[in-house]
Design a protein around this motif. Structure first.
Motif, PDB file in Angstrom:
ATOM      1  N   PRO A  85      28.767  10.582   5.202  1.00  0.00           N
ATOM      2  CA  PRO A  85      28.993  11.906   5.795  1.00  0.00           C
ATOM      3  C   PRO A  85      30.250  11.988   6.658  1.00  0.00           C
ATOM      4  O   PRO A  85      30.695  10.993   7.230  1.00  0.00           O
ATOM      5  CB  PRO A  85      27.768  12.101   6.716  1.00  0.00           C
ATOM      6  N   SER A  86      30.801  13.191   6.729  1.00  0.00           N
ATOM      7  CA  SER A  86      31.704  13.608   7.810  1.00  0.00           C
ATOM      8  C   SER A  86      31.200  14.976   8.256  1.00  0.00           C
ATOM      9  O   SER A  86      30.802  15.781   7.415  1.00  0.00           O
ATOM     10  CB  SER A  86      33.148  13.771   7.327  1.00  0.00           C
ATOM     11  N   VAL A  87      31.216  15.220   9.554  1.00  0.00           N
ATOM     12  CA  VAL A  87      30.725  16.500  10.063  1.00  0.00           C
ATOM     13  C   VAL A  87      31.909  17.458  10.249  1.00  0.00           C
ATOM     14  O   VAL A  87      32.870  17.135  10.946  1.00  0.00           O
ATOM     15  CB  VAL A  87      29.961  16.312  11.385  1.00  0.00           C
ATOM     16  N   MET A  88      31.855  18.608   9.588  1.00  0.00           N
ATOM     17  CA  MET A  88      32.940  19.593   9.674  1.00  0.00           C
ATOM     18  C   MET A  88      32.961  20.323  11.010  1.00  0.00           C
ATOM     19  O   MET A  88      34.023  20.592  11.562  1.00  0.00           O
ATOM     20  CB  MET A  88      32.793  20.637   8.548  1.00  0.00           C
ATOM     21  N   ASN A  89      31.759  20.665  11.526  1.00  0.00           N
ATOM     22  CA  ASN A  89      31.699  21.561  12.686  1.00  0.00           C
ATOM     23  C   ASN A  89      31.430  20.826  14.002  1.00  0.00           C
ATOM     24  O   ASN A  89      30.552  21.206  14.765  1.00  0.00           O
ATOM     25  CB  ASN A  89      30.654  22.662  12.453  1.00  0.00           C
ATOM     26  N   THR A  90      32.209  19.770  14.231  1.00  0.00           N
ATOM     27  CA  THR A  90      32.185  19.133  15.548  1.00  0.00           C
ATOM     28  C   THR A  90      33.619  18.951  16.015  1.00  0.00           C
ATOM     29  O   THR A  90      34.528  18.784  15.186  1.00  0.00           O
ATOM     30  CB  THR A  90      31.476  17.759  15.526  1.00  0.00           C
ATOM     31  N   ASN A  91      33.793  18.974  17.319  1.00  0.00           N
ATOM     32  CA  ASN A  91      35.117  18.689  17.879  1.00  0.00           C
ATOM     33  C   ASN A  91      35.276  17.211  18.214  1.00  0.00           C
ATOM     34  O   ASN A  91      36.328  16.791  18.678  1.00  0.00           O
ATOM     35  CB  ASN A  91      35.359  19.526  19.132  1.00  0.00           C
ATOM     36  N   ASP A  92      34.210  16.441  17.991  1.00  0.00           N
ATOM     37  CA  ASP A  92      34.229  15.007  18.287  1.00  0.00           C
ATOM     38  C   ASP A  92      34.688  14.266  17.028  1.00  0.00           C
ATOM     39  O   ASP A  92      33.943  14.104  16.071  1.00  0.00           O
ATOM     40  CB  ASP A  92      32.822  14.572  18.707  1.00  0.00           C
ATOM     41  N   ALA A 119      30.579  16.412   3.063  1.00  0.00           N
ATOM     42  CA  ALA A 119      31.003  17.273   4.179  1.00  0.00           C
ATOM     43  C   ALA A 119      29.771  17.971   4.737  1.00  0.00           C
ATOM     44  O   ALA A 119      29.209  18.872   4.110  1.00  0.00           O
ATOM     45  CB  ALA A 119      32.009  18.302   3.695  1.00  0.00           C
ATOM     46  N   TYR A 120      29.339  17.531   5.912  1.00  0.00           N
ATOM     47  CA  TYR A 120      28.162  18.123   6.552  1.00  0.00           C
ATOM     48  C   TYR A 120      28.543  19.342   7.380  1.00  0.00           C
ATOM     49  O   TYR A 120      29.532  19.320   8.122  1.00  0.00           O
ATOM     50  CB  TYR A 120      27.514  17.098   7.486  1.00  0.00           C
ATOM     51  N   ILE A 121      27.741  20.388   7.256  1.00  0.00           N
ATOM     52  CA  ILE A 121      27.787  21.506   8.196  1.00  0.00           C
ATOM     53  C   ILE A 121      26.415  21.515   8.865  1.00  0.00           C
ATOM     54  O   ILE A 121      25.398  21.795   8.228  1.00  0.00           O
ATOM     55  CB  ILE A 121      28.099  22.836   7.482  1.00  0.00           C
ATOM     56  N   VAL A 122      26.396  21.093  10.136  1.00  0.00           N
ATOM     57  CA  VAL A 122      25.145  20.837  10.857  1.00  0.00           C
ATOM     58  C   VAL A 122      24.760  22.091  11.634  1.00  0.00           C
ATOM     59  O   VAL A 122      25.544  22.581  12.457  1.00  0.00           O
ATOM     60  CB  VAL A 122      25.328  19.636  11.811  1.00  0.00           C
ATOM     61  N   LEU A 123      23.543  22.605  11.406  1.00  0.00           N
ATOM     62  CA  LEU A 123      23.203  23.928  11.946  1.00  0.00           C
ATOM     63  C   LEU A 123      21.954  23.980  12.816  1.00  0.00           C
ATOM     64  O   LEU A 123      21.601  25.039  13.318  1.00  0.00           O
ATOM     65  CB  LEU A 123      23.100  24.934  10.786  1.00  0.00           C
ATOM     66  N   ASN A 124      21.293  22.835  13.028  1.00  0.00           N
ATOM     67  CA  ASN A 124      20.170  22.807  13.965  1.00  0.00           C
ATOM     68  C   ASN A 124      20.572  21.999  15.206  1.00  0.00           C
ATOM     69  O   ASN A 124      20.606  20.765  15.156  1.00  0.00           O
ATOM     70  CB  ASN A 124      18.933  22.200  13.297  1.00  0.00           C
ATOM     71  N   PHE A 157      36.029  17.523  -0.788  1.00  0.00           N
ATOM     72  CA  PHE A 157      34.791  16.746  -0.716  1.00  0.00           C
ATOM     73  C   PHE A 157      33.947  17.067  -1.956  1.00  0.00           C
ATOM     74  O   PHE A 157      33.816  18.244  -2.311  1.00  0.00           O
ATOM     75  CB  PHE A 157      33.990  17.130   0.524  1.00  0.00           C
ATOM     76  N   PRO A 158      33.346  16.047  -2.575  1.00  0.00           N
ATOM     77  CA  PRO A 158      32.503  16.322  -3.742  1.00  0.00           C
ATOM     78  C   PRO A 158      31.146  16.931  -3.384  1.00  0.00           C
ATOM     79  O   PRO A 158      30.491  17.510  -4.247  1.00  0.00           O
ATOM     80  CB  PRO A 158      32.325  14.951  -4.390  1.00  0.00           C
ATOM     81  N   ILE A 162      24.648  21.634   3.685  1.00  0.00           N
ATOM     82  CA  ILE A 162      24.155  22.523   4.736  1.00  0.00           C
ATOM     83  C   ILE A 162      22.905  21.871   5.328  1.00  0.00           C
ATOM     84  O   ILE A 162      21.880  21.763   4.651  1.00  0.00           O
ATOM     85  CB  ILE A 162      23.817  23.929   4.184  1.00  0.00           C
ATOM     86  N   GLU A 163      23.019  21.443   6.582  1.00  0.00           N
ATOM     87  CA  GLU A 163      21.992  20.582   7.197  1.00  0.00           C
ATOM     88  C   GLU A 163      21.274  21.285   8.351  1.00  0.00           C
ATOM     89  O   GLU A 163      21.874  21.541   9.403  1.00  0.00           O
ATOM     90  CB  GLU A 163      22.663  19.291   7.694  1.00  0.00           C
ATOM     91  N   TYR A 164      19.991  21.583   8.119  1.00  0.00           N
ATOM     92  CA  TYR A 164      19.141  22.153   9.173  1.00  0.00           C
ATOM     93  C   TYR A 164      18.054  21.163   9.576  1.00  0.00           C
ATOM     94  O   TYR A 164      17.007  21.591  10.076  1.00  0.00           O
ATOM     95  CB  TYR A 164      18.479  23.433   8.687  1.00  0.00           C
ATOM     96  N   SER A 165      18.271  19.907   9.357  1.00  0.00           N
ATOM     97  CA  SER A 165      17.263  18.871   9.583  1.00  0.00           C
ATOM     98  C   SER A 165      16.183  19.270  10.593  1.00  0.00           C
ATOM     99  O   SER A 165      16.469  19.551  11.748  1.00  0.00           O
ATOM    100  CB  SER A 165      17.947  17.586  10.081  1.00  0.00           C
ATOM    101  N   GLY A 166      14.930  19.302  10.135  1.00  0.00           N
ATOM    102  CA  GLY A 166      13.797  19.565  11.016  1.00  0.00           C
ATOM    103  C   GLY A 166      13.372  21.016  11.103  1.00  0.00           C
ATOM    104  O   GLY A 166      12.275  21.313  11.567  1.00  0.00           O
ATOM    105  N   THR A 167      14.215  21.933  10.646  1.00  0.00           N
ATOM    106  CA  THR A 167      13.844  23.342  10.710  1.00  0.00           C
ATOM    107  C   THR A 167      14.343  24.072   9.468  1.00  0.00           C
ATOM    108  O   THR A 167      15.384  23.700   8.901  1.00  0.00           O
ATOM    109  CB  THR A 167      14.398  24.010  11.995  1.00  0.00           C
ATOM    110  N   TYR A 168      13.585  25.078   9.039  1.00  0.00           N
ATOM    111  CA  TYR A 168      13.984  25.828   7.841  1.00  0.00           C
ATOM    112  C   TYR A 168      15.134  26.772   8.184  1.00  0.00           C
ATOM    113  O   TYR A 168      15.083  27.494   9.180  1.00  0.00           O
ATOM    114  CB  TYR A 168      12.779  26.602   7.303  1.00  0.00           C
TER     115      TYR A 168
END
Ligand code: GRG
Ligand code: 1GP
Ligand code: MG
Length: 230
Positions: A85-92, A119-124, A157-158, A162-168
């Motif tokens: 993974p690489s996270v798209m929506n972090t400033n870190d 390419a992860y987009i982390v939303l939770n 990225f291949p 879209i990652e909501y891990s733990g919540t719908y």
């Protein structure tokens, strides 16, 4: 030979940090899911990763390891792929490219044929992955579509995940990502616990991922999510 990951509609994510009851591994492996992904943000070690690999490797299902740290980037144990993974929506920047730099600095050998960047987009924001990576989860559908385009069209990225891990999650967000992605395989994961939810996200995502439900619901729920997208 490595199975073709681009054709998978349903992936089951198993956490090396969690225990499964006797017999559960066999039920999961024969549920009809297309592949098993071994992954977790917290408390994954080479030791518990290899223990879980030993449990799952005899069923002939494609196996993926998805490391959250360089020490879990392995190529042995009978796995087919390493999804990194690489996270798209972090400033870190550590979670975009920094851990990857550390990994390749130390790696003795890398089998690039097995490596698939995600390419992860982390939303939770309350998930472990959201907290650890400091992801900015307050994104609009337009924001998500823009990140999905950057990942797909610019960085190529291949996989866009879209990652909501733990919540719908919000199906409209996944729909927006689907509309923005041209070439990448679109993954959706988070909170799927029924055939209806699997079908709803499966309308937009190419591949859905079921994780927690395997531990918190019965095998019938997993089977229902498989049927919903096959
Ligand atoms: C460069 C290498 C080899 C590793 C770093 C890879 C990166 C940047 C990881 C960032 C975090 C991330 C996207 C991890 C993927 C795995 C994941 C999201 C697992 C699900 O995590 P949670 O469900 O939130 O956590 P737990 O299940 O551990 O509670
Ligand atoms: O555990 P759940 O909520 O099913 O999420 C699946 C997966 O996207 C987690 O990385
Ligand atoms: Mg988890």
């Amino acid at each position: 030979m490595h199975a073709n990951w681009k054709t998978w509609a349903h992936v089951t994510k198993l956490d090396p940090d969690k225990r499964l009851p006797e017999g559960a591994v066999e039920e999961i492996a024969t549920s009809g899911t297309d592949a098993l992904m071994l992954s977790g943000t917290l408390n994954v070690t080479q030791e518990n990763l290899h223990e879980l690999l030993d449990l799952v490797s005899s069923y002939g299902l494609p196996l993926v390891v998805e490391p959250a740290s360089p020490d879990c980037a392995i190529f042995d144990g009978g796995i087919d792929y390493l999804f990194v993974p690489s996270v798209m929506n972090t400033n870190d920047v550590r979670w975009v490219v920094g851990k990857h730099y550390t990994w390749l600095h130390q790696a003795s050998s890398v089998d690039w044929e097995m490596v698939v960047p995600e390419a992860y987009i982390v939303l939770n924001p309350n998930s472990a992955v959201g907290r650890v990576t400091g992801a900015d989860c307050s994104l609009s559908t337009e924001d998500v579509a823009a990140f999905a385009q950057i990942a797909d069209r610019y960085f190529r990225f291949p996989i866009v995940y879209i990652e909501y891990s733990g919540t719908y999650g919000d199906p409209a967000i996944v729909q927006a990502a689907a509309g923005a992605v041209e070439h990448a395989v679109l993954y959706y994961g988070g909170g799927i616990r029924s055939a209806e939810q699997a079908a709803e996200m499966g309308r937009y995502a190419d591949t859905i991922v079921v994780g927690n439900a395997v531990y918190e619901e019965g095998i019938d729920v997993l089977r229902a999510t498989v049927r919903a997208v096959h």
